[in-house]
Each structure stands twice: as structure tokens, then as C-alpha cells.
Enzyme design. Structure first.
Site, PDB file in Angstrom:
ATOM      1  N   PHE A 131      70.938  24.283  10.716  1.00 37.43           N
ATOM      2  CA  PHE A 131      72.313  24.791  10.806  1.00 37.43           C
ATOM      3  C   PHE A 131      73.140  23.843  11.652  1.00 37.43           C
ATOM      4  CE2 PHE A 131      75.807  27.124  12.764  1.00 37.43           C
ATOM      5  CZ  PHE A 131      76.432  27.592  11.633  1.00 37.43           C
ATOM      6  N   ASP A 218      70.975  17.519  17.165  1.00 35.49           N
ATOM      7  CA  ASP A 218      71.950  18.589  17.330  1.00 35.49           C
ATOM      8  C   ASP A 218      71.438  19.510  18.437  1.00 35.49           C
ATOM      9  OD1 ASP A 218      73.384  20.962  17.233  1.00 35.49           O
ATOM     10  OD2 ASP A 218      73.603  20.945  15.045  1.00 35.49           O
ATOM     11  N   LYS A 247      78.590  24.801  22.451  1.00 27.46           N
ATOM     12  CA  LYS A 247      78.233  26.125  22.984  1.00 27.46           C
ATOM     13  C   LYS A 247      78.298  26.274  24.515  1.00 27.46           C
ATOM     14  CE  LYS A 247      76.439  28.315  19.012  1.00 27.46           C
ATOM     15  NZ  LYS A 247      75.862  27.600  17.871  1.00 27.46           N
TER      16      LYS A 247
HETATM   17  C1  PLP Z   1      76.528  27.008  16.686  1.00 30.34           C
HETATM   18  C2  PLP Z   1      75.942  25.761  16.159  1.00 30.34           C
HETATM   19  C3  PLP Z   1      76.749  24.796  15.516  1.00 30.34           C
HETATM   20  C4  PLP Z   1      78.205  25.030  15.207  1.00 30.34           C
HETATM   21  O1  PLP Z   1      78.961  25.175  16.352  1.00 30.34           O
HETATM   22  P1  PLP Z   1      80.477  25.770  16.233  1.00 30.34           P
HETATM   23  O2  PLP Z   1      81.006  25.644  17.619  1.00 30.34           O
HETATM   24  O3  PLP Z   1      80.349  27.187  15.769  1.00 30.34           O
HETATM   25  O4  PLP Z   1      81.201  24.930  15.250  1.00 30.34           O
HETATM   26  C5  PLP Z   1      76.131  23.633  15.118  1.00 30.34           C
HETATM   27  N1  PLP Z   1      74.827  23.409  15.328  1.00 30.34           N
HETATM   28  C6  PLP Z   1      74.032  24.311  15.935  1.00 30.34           C
HETATM   29  C7  PLP Z   1      72.591  23.996  16.147  1.00 30.34           C
HETATM   30  C8  PLP Z   1      74.561  25.513  16.356  1.00 30.34           C
HETATM   31  O5  PLP Z   1      73.765  26.431  16.917  1.00 30.34           O
END
Ligand code: PLP
Length: 392
Positions: A131, A218, A247
Site C-alpha cells: 500500500f 516506504d 504519518k
Molecule cells: C498511509 C500510507 C501511505 C499513504 O499516506 P497518505 O498520507 O494517506 O497519503 C503510503 N504508504 C504507507 C505504507 C502508508 O501506511
């Protein structure tokens, strides 16, 4: 005044609760009912709600300067870049406002890296169940057909392989000469709390070196102490070429960052990327304060201790439960996989146990408590969950 949802787009299935204030891992609704927060706004409020130092720094900076523009030097942005690079071994940062934007930045770097190698249609290796966000590019990179549904065509330029499977990466390398980068989460969050093995991360690093691919981590959900290390990939003892954060970086104040080292750090030239709000003085000062507090209070070490307590508590309480098929996690990222769809548990946990949880991938209860929880709150999460599941 009674608020209604009728003027909001229906992008979310919302619970019928609205909170009016919080403190640490506790939240209260308008009726004064207290709740225990085991998701921290989905790995965002790692320092807990209403942290007094964060509140003070927001107020002070708001009274001085919110925004100028990236047309000018921004002192707090330079300081935050320096802080993040010192923590991560990276060399340069680009600031934006969300995780998806941070990943967009990384994807643009990967394509630049490919074009520099004369690859006209560069491909990025991504993972099943990964994701990376909801923009078209990050949605295309994500391995979740349900979330992609309705938004075709997806962007080309991604090759997908199973997660934590080094042979699959080797096979892809043999089959395509156009791969330029790998994008991966060290722990898949939305994908159901799956932890990449340290051995896999090391072998992936070696393959990236061998093929001159950028290794892009990520760390948006797993980073900043959550897994018991400052960053999830550190459990594998590796350093990526590019990493993304968001986050918890602002503890609720929106900010994202893409960091890079080596050749990747110098790929952008002026005019190739930008963000109006990205890296403004307020966001960057808040993030500097978040890092100060995390370092001073050694919250990654707290996450390791509390995470071990949480996992062992969950095992003790739930291993024998007939519907529980796996309990997984690293630090304060924990997942309980059930043998069936359990989305209704989110509402029941709120109503019956006054506990905030999420369910991901339809069958996995996900726990992401604030890193500032105390031991009693961790034990309380286990007790409330066990009560919830005993009634199913
Ligand atoms: C939440 C998340 C995203 C997206 O972040 P947003 O601030 O909602 O755009 C991307 N990668 C990972 C692993 C995430 O948990």
C-alpha cells in the site's frame, strides 16, 4: 448545532462517533465518554493526543510565520532536512504534505534514475498486498485490487511480485532489463501486518546494488519508532537509496518527506518537482519537535518493550481462540488475523469496549497504539480485545 454528513463525499464508511478531545492514548466524545485509542489515527499520533509540547510549538510558530514559499530559503525546512538525514543516513530531503505525495516524489526519482540510464520505459518492482497511497500513481503501485477497482486504467511501469520472496525478485530481474527500482514497505500495514524478514531485506539490498536499482523504502507507517527501531528497514541492517515518511512525522500536523542518498539525492534539478505547502515553517518546526521528543524519550525503545508486551499478551489471551489464525507484529504494529471477515468488530469495539481498532484486508484486526502508552494501557488493550472476541 447538530452536524450531519450529508454534505461530505461518501469516500469513508464512518463510525457514528466523533471525538472532541484527547490526552495521550485517551479520547472523549461530546458526552464525556472515555475511549482507549489503539490506532493513533492510523499510526499518526505516536506522541499521543494533545501533547503539550506539540501544542505549544504550533501556537508559537503560528504567531510568527506559517508560510512563505519554496521560492525562498526556509530555515526550519533546512533544519528538519539535516535532522532527518542524520537519523537515517540519507543526504537530501524533499518535503510535501502526505504519504502519497512522498511516494510520488520517490516514483519520479526512480523514473529519472531510469532515464539517466537510457531506459525509455522504466519499470518499478512493487509488492503484492503493498500500500502506497490513493493518488493514481501510488494506487497503481499498491497491490490491492479492491482499492483500484473503478479507477482503471492504472499507470503502466509497475511489475508486481510476492512480498518477502527473494526468488520472485531474482526471476523478475531475469525477465526484465527495464527495472530501475524496488518500492517496498518494511512491514506491510494496510496489507495485514506482514513483516519482511531481515534476511530478505539484506538480499534485496544486494540485488539492488548488483542491478543498479534504487531501493525505495516506504516507511510511512512503519517508520519513526513504531516497529521498535527508528525505521523498519534497520531491523535488516540495511540502508535504502530513497525512503519516504509521513504519518507520525507531524503527530497529526500534515507533513511528508522523501529522503535520498548517493546519486538519487542529486537527481532533481530546479523546476522538476514542487509543492506549494510542502516544507512550510510551521510543518517543519512541528516535525523537528516530534523528532526531539522521540529522541529524548527514546520512544523507539519504548515501542520495542511495549510491543513485546502487547504481542505476548495477545498470544496468551487469544492463541486458543477458535477464530484466530495468526498473531503477527513488530514493535507497536500488531495484527490479529481471523478466519473470516471481521469489519463489524470496529464498531463493536467502540460501542462495547470503548476501544479504537481498525480492520484491514477484511480479516486482520490492526493495532497501532501511541508509542507513549504505559504498560497498563497496553494490558488494557489486550483485556478489551479478549472480551470483544470472547463475545463472537
Ligand atoms: C498511509 C500510507 C501511505 C499513504 O499516506 P497518505 O498520507 O494517506 O497519503 C503510503 N504508504 C504507507 C505504507 C502508508 O501506511
Amino acid at each position: 448545532m447538530q452536524a450531519t454528513r450529508s454534505h461530505l463525499m461518501r469516500a469513508y464508511a464512518r463510525q457514528p462517533v466523533s471525538f472532541v478531545r484527547g490526552s495521550g492514548a485517551r479520547l472523549w466524545d461530546a458526552n464525556g465518554v472515555e475511549y482507549l485509542d489503539a490506532i493513533a489515527g492510523i499510526a499518526v499520533t505516536s506522541l499521543g493526543h494533545a501533547h503539550p509540547e506539540i501544542a505549544a510549538v504550533i501556537a508559537e510558530q503560528a504567531g510568527m510565520l506559517l508560510h512563505t514559499s519554496n521560492v525562498f530559503r526556509i530555515d526550519w525546512q533546512e533544519r528538519l532536512g539535516e535532522r532527518l538525514c542524520a537519523l537515517t543516513g540519507m543526504q537530501r530531503a524533499f518535503f510535501c504534505n502526505s504519504g502519497a505525495e512522498a511516494n510520488e516524489t520517490a516514483l519520479k526519482l526512480a523514473r529519472l534514475h531510469g532515464h539517466r540510464k537510457q531506459i525509455a520505459a522504466p519499470k518499478i518492482l512493487v509488492m503484492e498486498n503493498g500500500f502506497h497511497g490513493r493518488t493514481i500513481a501510488t494506487l497503481s503501485a499498491s497491490g490491492n485490487p479492491a482499492k483500484q477497482s473503478g479507477f482503471a486504467p492504472m499507470l503502466p511501469g509497475f511489475l508486481r511480485v510476492p512480498y518477502d520472496d527473494i526468488d520472485a525478485v531474482r526471476l523478475a530481474a531475469d525477465q526484465s532489463a527495464d527495472i530501475v527500482a524496488v518500492l517496498i514497505e518494511p512491514v506491510q500495514g494496510e496489507g495485514g501486518i506482514r513483516v519482511a524478514s531481515a534476511d530478505y531485506l539484506r538480499k534485496l539490498r544486494a540485488l539492488c546494488d548488483q542491478h543498479d536499482w534504487l531501493l525505495i523504502l516506504d516507511e510511512i507507517q512503519a517508520g519513526l519508532g513504531r516497529t521498535g527501531a527508528w525505521f523498519g528497514h534497520q531491523h535488516g541492517g540495511i540502508t535504502p537509496d530513497v525512503m519516504t515518511q509521513a504519518k507520525a512525522l507531524g503527530n497529526g500536523f500534515p507533513i511528508g518527506a522523501c529522503l535520498a542518498r548517493g546519486a538519487a539525492a542529486d537527481l532533481f534539478s530546479p523546476g522538476q518537482h514542487g509543492s506549494t505547502f510542502g516544507g512550510n515553517p510551521l510543518a517543519c518546526r512541528v516535525a523537528c519537535t516530534v523528532l526531539d521528543i522521540m529522541a529524548r524519550d527514546k520512544l523507539h525503545e519504548r515501542a520495542a518493550l511495549l510491543g513485546a508486551r502487547l504481542l505476548s499478551g495477545l498470544h496468551k489471551a487469544l492463541d486458543d481462540h477458535p477464530n484466530v489464525i495468526a498473531i503477527r507484529g513488530q514493535g507497536l504494529m500488531a495484527g490479529i488475523e481471523l478466519d473470516r471477515s471481521c469489519k463489524e468488530l470496529v464498531g463493536r469495539a467502540l460501542e462495547e469496549q470503548r476501544l479504537l481498532i481498525t480492520v484491514t484486508r477484511d480479516t486482520v484486526i490492526r493495532l497501532l497504539p501511541p508509542l507513549v502508552c504505559d504498560e497498563l494501557q497496553i494490558d488494557d488493550i489486550v483485556v478489551r480485545l479478549a472480551r470483544l472476541l470472547s463475545a463472537t
